[in-house]
Design an enzyme around this catalytic site. Structure first.
Site, short mmCIF file in Angstrom:
data_model
loop_
_atom_site.label_atom_id
_atom_site.label_comp_id
_atom_site.label_asym_id
_atom_site.label_seq_id
_atom_site.Cartn_x
_atom_site.Cartn_y
_atom_site.Cartn_z
N GLU A 189 0.98 -1.18 -0.07
CA GLU A 189 -0.13 -0.12 -0.01
C GLU A 189 0.67 1.15 0.05
O GLU A 189 1.34 1.33 1.01
CB GLU A 189 -1.37 -0.17 1.20
CG GLU A 189 -1.77 -1.42 1.43
CD GLU A 189 -2.82 -1.26 0.19
OE1 GLU A 189 -3.32 -0.01 -0.43
OE2 GLU A 189 -3.37 -2.15 -0.26
N CYS B 104 -2.61 8.46 3.17
CA CYS B 104 -2.42 7.84 1.93
C CYS B 104 -2.71 8.01 1.06
O CYS B 104 -2.72 8.32 -0.05
CB CYS B 104 -1.40 6.29 1.59
SG CYS B 104 -2.93 5.65 2.48
#
Length: 481
Positions: free
Chosen positions: A222, A256
């Site tokens: 990720e 993120c």
């Protein structure tokens, strides 16, 4: 009591010992029952309630200040939701799936079994040190695995509490926490796990993947990237500003999937900037001592963000600092939200993931121009599109690639357990959350079960036998278009 960073190192030898112990424990119980998995999830659920306040305080100490409400809303509650979601569905997920058998194998029973992979390694970043460590753990436990968690060296207080919490409900052969600096992280990712999860920067993700490749360890990465927001010229600018301001302000942009830049219709950029300033100022009338607004994690990150602003200003960008109370921030790691107009790709702000309270506003003349601009860059972890027209929104979703997306919102897709979360290309690979998390941490094993009647005997060599010729002709006739 404050935990010093350099006092919590785990040696390579100790990590190897723990991994071996977990692998041995897995071999003694390679397929935990539904009840065993639910029992572990219940223990984690109860521990989160018991340690909730300590975890919230620890995160705030690590950030120098983290909004308690944000930690509760973005870390604790989503974990409890994830546990509840998985707990209700484990029986269904574990059930072998019936699959189609080809004629040549009849009578036969074909199934897919979902088997735990073994020991899952989880590398945790600093921005959400609770959720991004324990969310993969929920998936790993649901799939029947053991887990080792490498916490972030930049969140030592939180790491210490997580270690204490997990040790209170799990034996080290089930779940264990590893602490330490960068060299410990490197050694951790070099261990022969059965699956490795890494959340962090793209350049580090490449190194993690190289380390995992030495052991042929599958990875879930990720990685983030520059997640764009596109506003269609028919969408109300104030409404878009409100929804984007909410997402961008969370954790002071240190997310993120935070909106990284906005694609705004040409001629509406100043209206958007003014609306954003007004909304942000109403929600955060002051910043320095505002309990709702989170600080930057470290002096290093603060310096990096200030350098991005300086670089853009020197290259001609218009800087709009949102500082309603006209405060100074010396001696703190608080940083006001900053908008940028007149930016270009030569500026650092458009070359790297921002990961902080800075938001460039770009303009476009036609929606295709905006989509072409985005498609020419690395595929982002998230994409946000604002348009009431469902047909146009569907076309944008179908013509763009991103890990996930929201239509008329920002970041909320991460809170949904019933959809996968994961990147694509430079923003990562693999999925977790909900059912996709269970599948990610399972080995799908295909099984053919034959009974007493063996039809292969009727077509076995020599191949010129009558049954083989008839069957092959029938198959070719049936499969011809």
């Amino acid at each position: 009591m404050t935990i010093q960073k350099d006092t919590c190192q785990t040696s390579t030898t100790e990590m190897s010992r723990l991994l071996e112990k977990q692998k041995e424990a897995y071999l003694t119980s390679p397929l935990p029952s539904k009840d065993e998995r639910i029992d572990k999830l219940n223990k984690l659920n109860d521990a989160l309630f018991e340690f909730k306040d300590r975890l919230i305080r620890a995160v705030s100490v690590d950030f120098s200040h983290r909004s308690e409400s944000e930690t509760l809303m973005l870390e604790i509650i989503p974990l409890l939701e994830g546990i509840a979601y998985n707990r209700k569905r484990i029986r269904k997920w574990m059930k072998p799936e019936k699959r189609h058998s080809p004629i040549t194998l009849l009578p036969a029973k074909v199934e897919v079994y979902y088997q735990p992979v073994g020991v899952v390694g989880i590398v945790v970043p600093w921005n959400f040190p609770i959720f991004l460590g324990l969310s993969p753990l929920i998936g790993a436990i649901s799939a029947g695995n053991k887990a080792m968690i490498k916490t972030s060296e930049f969140a030592p207080q939180t790491s210490a509490i997580i270690k204490q919490m997990l040790a209170s409900v799990f034996h080290e052969s089930e779940v264990t926490v590893i602490e330490g600096e960068v060299e410990v992280s490197r050694a951790f990712t070099s261990l022969p796990f059965d699956h490795l999860v890494f959340t962090g920067a793209t350049n580090v993700g490449k190194q993690v993947m190289k380390s995992a490749a030495e052991n042929l360890t599958p990875v879930t990465l990720e990685l983030g990237g520059k997640s764009p927001a596109i506003i269609h010229n028919s969408f109300p600018i104030k409404e878009a500003a409100s929804r984007l301001a909410f997402g961008k302000a969370l954790n002071a942009g240190q997310v993120c999937v935070s909106p990284d830049y906005i694609m705004c219709p040409e001629g509406q950029e100043h209206e958007l900037a003014k609306a954003f300033v007004d909304i942000f100022s109403t929600r955060y009338p002051n910043i320095r001592n505002n309990a709702d607004y989170t600080a930057i994690i470290s002096e290093r990150q603060l310096a990096r963000l200030n350098n991005i602003i300086k670089d853009a200003e020197e290259k001609g960008a218009t800087i709009i600092t949102i500082n309603p109370a006209d405060e100074t921030f010396e001696g703190t790691r608080k940083m006001p939200m900053t908008l940028m107009l007149n930016v270009n790709d030569d500026m650092l702000v458009m070359q790297e993931e921002i990961f902080g309270p800075i938001l460039p506003i770009l303009t476009y003349t036609g929606i295709k121009d905006a989509l072409n601009y985005i498609s020419a860059k690395d595929r982002p972890l998230a994409l946000y599109y604002f348009d009431w027209d469902k047909k146009r929104a569907d076309e944008v979703m179908q013509s763009t690639h991103s890990g996930g997306a929201c239509i008329n919102d920002s970041m909320t897709h991460v809170m949904v357990d019933d959809i996968p979360f994961g990147g694509i290309g430079a923003s990562g690979m693999g999925h977790y959350h909900g059912h996709e998390g269970f599948l990610n941490f399972s080995k799908a094993k295909g099984i053919v079960r034959k009974g007493r009647i063996n039809t292969i005997d009727f077509i076995a060599p020599p191949w010129n036998n009558t049954m083989f010729r008839l069957l092959s002709k029938f198959q070719l006739w049936r499969l011809k278009r």
